[in-house]
Scaffold this active site. Structure first.
Site, mmCIF file in Angstrom:
data_model
loop_
_atom_site.group_PDB
_atom_site.id
_atom_site.type_symbol
_atom_site.label_atom_id
_atom_site.label_comp_id
_atom_site.label_asym_id
_atom_site.label_seq_id
_atom_site.Cartn_x
_atom_site.Cartn_y
_atom_site.Cartn_z
ATOM 1 N N CYS A 69 0.737 -1.324 -0.128
ATOM 2 C CA CYS A 69 0.049 -0.072 -0.062
ATOM 3 C C CYS A 69 0.991 1.186 0.064
ATOM 4 C CB CYS A 69 -0.986 -0.038 1.351
ATOM 5 S SG CYS A 69 -1.917 1.258 1.649
ATOM 6 N N CYS A 180 -0.780 3.805 -6.470
ATOM 7 C CA CYS A 180 -1.707 3.095 -5.522
ATOM 8 C C CYS A 180 -1.995 1.801 -6.032
ATOM 9 C CB CYS A 180 -2.947 3.878 -5.482
ATOM 10 S SG CYS A 180 -4.257 3.015 -4.422
ATOM 11 N N HIS A 182 -4.314 -0.315 -5.791
ATOM 12 C CA HIS A 182 -5.568 -0.514 -6.480
ATOM 13 C C HIS A 182 -5.666 -0.459 -7.722
ATOM 14 C CE1 HIS A 182 -6.995 -0.569 -2.230
ATOM 15 N NE2 HIS A 182 -8.225 -1.164 -2.437
#
Ligand code: DGL
Length: 249
Positions: A69, A180, A182
């Site tokens: 992360c 990021c 994601h």
């Protein structure tokens, strides 16, 4: 055992690379879904979550911890290294250097959360490369929420991605950094909007290579054929399991 954590399912983009590189290891993946997103949360809150998750992963037998992360790396990795001195941590940060080296237009776009873009590590990186390339940043607004819901394509995903990409493409960026974990799950949508000429840089493979350098695989107890992955979450475990099947298979 290799432990990996993220605010949610984004870190699965790193786990996917680890599984490709070290397919016979034991893995523990922790999704902090009850606290997701981390992007705009105060640093101290993220530090507390990172401490708590680290203790839990160590209790479960983690030999190395991958902070999969960017936001948690920015907020907490130096604290984790200080407070857990016997543990090896690998973090992730926006791949500004490879982007700066690859860009022909000398304009790169960085997509990340607000927490990452305001973090000291990123600001240092930006200072180091800003005389070589123009660096344009944007928060991937709504990207984390789309991925957490499994909405990786379709009209809503396209409209959301277009809004954050537009200023970077307008500024002439020919290279985009996915800052990021994601965001790689939105790569197809990002590619469709940015066009085939734009380079998209995902640092997850480099993180997996760094784990390979630091991690000493155990001789005994390794998985023989298929990888062993245990999933844990502060949220709903069946939702995590179904996203794992969807994204990793
Ligand atoms: N996946 C995370 C990152 O790499 C955090 C996203 C969020 O929770 O806002 O930054």
């Amino acid at each position: 055992m290799i432990a990996v954590f993220d605010s949610g399912i984004g870190g699965l983009s790193v786990l996917r690379e680890l599984l490709a590189l070290l397919p016979h290891e034991h893995y523990l993946y922790y999704a902090d879904t009850a606290w997701c997103p981390y992007g705009e949360k105060p640093r101290e809150v993220i530090k507390d979550r990172a401490r708590h998750i680290t203790s839990l992963l160590l209790e479960q037998g983690a030999d190395i911890i991958v902070v999969a992360c960017n936001t948690a790396t920015a907020a907490a990795i130096s604290t984790l290294r200080e407070e857990f001195p016997g543990t090896a941590f690998v973090g992730i940060e926006p791949a500004v250097k490879p982007a700066a080296l690859a860009s022909k237009s000398a304009v790169i776009g960085v997509l990340a959360t607000a927490g990452t873009l305001h973090g000291g590590n990123y600001l240092d990186l930006r200072d180091k490369y800003c005389d070589k390339v123009k660096i344009v940043e944007h928060v991937g607004k709504g990207f984390v929420e789309l991925v957490e819901k499994g909405m990786l394509s379709g009209p809503v995903a396209e409209a959301t991605v277009r809004e954050s990409l537009h200023p970077l493409l307008e500024a002439g960026a020919d290279t985009l950094v996915l800052g990021c974990t994601h965001y790689p799950f939105l790569s197809d949508t990002i590619r469709a909007i940015a066009g085939p000429e734009v380079r998209i840089i995902n640092p997850a493979p480099a993180v997996a290579r760094q784990v390979l350098r630091l991690y000493k695989p155990h001789e005994d107890g390794n998985c023989d054929s298929k990888p062993c992955v245990k999933l844990m979450t502060s949220g709903d475990i069946s939702a995590l399991e179904s996203m794992y099947r969807k994204l990793i298979g």
